[in-house]
Scaffold this motif. Structure first.
Motif, short mmCIF file in Angstrom:
data_model
loop_
_atom_site.label_atom_id
_atom_site.label_comp_id
_atom_site.label_asym_id
_atom_site.label_seq_id
_atom_site.Cartn_x
_atom_site.Cartn_y
_atom_site.Cartn_z
N GLN A 78 0.86 -0.98 0.19
CA GLN A 78 -0.14 -0.05 0.02
C GLN A 78 0.99 1.22 -0.11
N ASN A 79 0.93 2.23 -1.07
CA ASN A 79 1.67 3.18 -1.41
C ASN A 79 3.14 2.80 -1.31
N PHE A 80 3.52 1.51 -1.78
CA PHE A 80 4.49 0.91 -2.14
C PHE A 80 5.11 0.20 -0.91
N GLN A 81 4.89 0.35 0.21
CA GLN A 81 5.16 -0.12 1.48
C GLN A 81 4.49 -1.45 1.59
N LEU A 82 5.04 -2.51 2.54
CA LEU A 82 4.53 -3.78 2.76
C LEU A 82 3.84 -3.52 4.18
N HIS A 83 2.75 -4.07 4.17
CA HIS A 83 1.82 -4.17 5.46
C HIS A 83 1.21 -5.72 5.96
N LEU A 84 0.92 -5.93 6.98
CA LEU A 84 0.33 -7.06 7.25
C LEU A 84 -1.17 -6.74 7.56
N GLN A 85 -2.16 -7.14 6.80
CA GLN A 85 -3.61 -6.84 6.90
C GLN A 85 -4.41 -7.90 6.70
#
Length: 116
Positions: A27-34
């Motif tokens: 999301q917006n090029f950054q990885l997130h755990l969702q």
């Protein structure tokens, strides 16, 4: 753990072992755990196609919806990054090494006896 890709079963999605149903997605090029919300956007943001390592070793994971952008460790943060570009994480310096991953067996089985 690596699973069949949410948007393309020939590719890979990364589901949390500790939080089933949660995936790495950009999301917006950054990885997130969702948590997977079931949307098509989530599916493509959370799917990466494996190919030969950009450094000549290991494997590289290309974003399914941003071709030319690969999972990259940059300053201890995971991004999808291109080889050169306007964002700091797109720098060409060490790009091939930072986007190549050596995949190994897990150190321990998943809770509940699940596989890799």
């Amino acid at each position: 753990m690596a699973t069949a890709g949410l948007a393309n079963p020939s590719c890979t999605s990364f589901e949390s072992v500790n939080k089933p149903g949660y995936y790495l997605r950009h999301q917006n090029f950054q990885l997130h755990l969702q948590p997977n919300d079931g949307s098509s956007l989530f599916s493509v943001d959370g799917t990466f196609c494996q190919g030969p390592g950009n450094s000549g070793q290991g494997v590289s994971f290309q974003s399914v919806n941003f071709p030319g952008r690969y999972l990259r460790n940059f300053n201890n943060v995971a991004y999808i990054a291109s080889n050169g570009g306007a964002n700091p994480w797109d720098t060409a310096a060490n790009w091939a090494e930072d986007t190549s991953w050596l995949v190994a067996a897990p150190w321990a089985p998943a809770p509940g006896g699940g596989g890799t």
